[in-house]
Design a protein around this motif. Structure first.
Motif: not given
Ligand code: ADP
Length: 384
Positions: A107, A149, A157, A180-181, A183, A188, A267-268
């Motif tokens: 990641k 993460k 998840g 990560e901040d 969000v 989604e 996101n990814e």
């Protein structure tokens, strides 16, 4: 590349439900397909031409399996990359390409890729271990809340936590990670995009994913997403940009966040068929699985147009049930029009394990949504 009724071999690393659904197409087209998975009872063991038990993270087993193949693909990112690079050198065609898997497996590498290419994503920091992260908090360089993460081996998840307090910090694994901040997510979204060697690209319509807040897993996928034209084109454009920058061959699932201020950020991504694309089996002219086969075998890509609106419900193991699986009340959902259950064939259930999914099609999306809720309240994945 002509694989139809020939001796050419397609290999798939991983024999889970994604592998099994890829085999719908290889069966349909009489493409010789070999699968390797560590679990001798993996869902894809039945429909392939040859099934091998092997460790996907082990160099030797991946190399030996891949050496026999003309084209090799994956249905899970966590495979031995060194073996893939060695196989590529030997002339085996591997899609997605090992260089792409290397970025996506990790990641922090994936997020760096977005930064370098100016692709919008949540602000992030990388940490070599938990100690370094804690030091950063102590020094006031990182503050709550944030999303943690693990860099490697995250899935569904499991390697993700929202950290709000010192107490939450104590539950984290000690490993390389990113933060990560947090969000403010309105919704989604996911866009699946296919690319073949000659540069042809096809984009599926944007779908919306509704997550379960406890398990962090997708509960419903809604096709098409109920969003404005403007947001739809922002999402599709973003998927095209990522796809163009990555130059992947095969399917790429692009998971995005629509923020409270209507920004669309990444996101990814996953360079393989994806949970958000299962709905294409019933709702699209070409399923994501067939599209993946078309793209990795350099065949013309199929239409991504929607045949009928649809909602997908994941069937996950019910809380408190472990052991031999039973699908309670499945007969009751089969009497409802437009209900299509998929049972993956995993013998053992456990809480939140993905055991199957149900796609509900209806010319009217609101009706499909109502039926999806009904299906969810009727069927139960329990143990015998
Ligand atoms: P995995 O790779 O395990 O699927 P994801 O990175 O997709 O994990 O994160 C799982 C879920 O956690 C997301 O779908 C989203 O609901 C939530 N999440 C992830 N990152 C953030 C973020 N930066 N801000 C808010 N929620 C997030």
């Amino acid at each position: 590349m002509n694989f139809f009724s020939t001796k050419k071999k397609l290999g798939i690393l991983g024999g889970g439900q994604l592998g099994k659904m890829i085999l719908f197409t290889t069966r349909k087209w009489d493409i010789q397909t070999h699968v390797m998975d560590p679990n001798k009872n993996a869902p894809a063991r039945l429909a392939c031409d040859n099934f091998k038990v092997g460790d996907l993270m082990n160099y030797e087993s991946v190399f030996n399996f891949g050496s026999e193949m003309d084209v090799l693909t994956i249905e899970i990112e966590n495979v031995n990359i060194k073996a893939l690079f060695a196989l590529e050198k030997k002339g085996v065609k591997i899609f997605p390409q090992p260089s792409i898997l290397k970025i996506i497996q990790n990641k922090s590498k994936q997020k760096n890729f977005y930064s370098i290419n100016k692709i919008p994503t949540a602000n992030f920091r990388t940490f070599s271990d938990l100690e370094t992260l804690k030091n950063s908090i102590a020094k006031g360089n990182l503050s709550y809340p944030f999303v943690w993460k693990s860099s490697m081996m995250g899935y569904d998840g499991f390697g993700v936590s929202i950290v709000k307090t010192n107490k939450d910090l104590e539950t984290l694994n000690n490993c390389e990670c990113i933060t990560e901040d947090l969000v403010p997510i309105k919704s989604e979204l996911s866009v699946i995009i296919a690319r073949r060697t000659n540069g042809e690209v096809k984009v599926y319509p944007v779908v919306e994913m509704k997550f379960n807040s406890t398990s962090n897993q997708v509960e419903y996928v809604i096709c098409p997403a109920q969003i404005s034209k403007k947001i739809k084109s922002k999402a599709e454009d973003l998927a095209r940009v990522v796809s163009e920058k990555l130059q992947h061959i095969g399917i790429l699932a692009v998971e995005m966040f629509l923020t409270e201020t209507d920004e669309v950020i990444i996101n990814e991504v996953a360079p393989r068929p994806h949970n958000s694309g299962h709905i294409t089996i019933e709702s699209s002219y070409t399923s994501q699985f067939e599209q993946h086969i078309r793209s990795i075998l350099d065949l013309p890509l199929g239409s991504t147009e929607i045949k009928i609106p649809a909602v997908m419900v994941n069937l996950v193991g019910k809380e408190g049930f472990y052991g031999s699986v039973a699908y309670k009340n499945i007969d009751q959902i089969l009497v409802i029009d437009g209900v299509n259950p998929h049972i993956y064939g995993k013998k053992q259930t456990r809480p939140n394990r993905k055991m199957g999914h149900v796609t509900i099609v209806n010319k009217n999306l609101n009706e499909a949504l109502k039926t999806a809720e009904q299906v969810k309240s009727i069927i139960e994945v329990i143990s015998k």
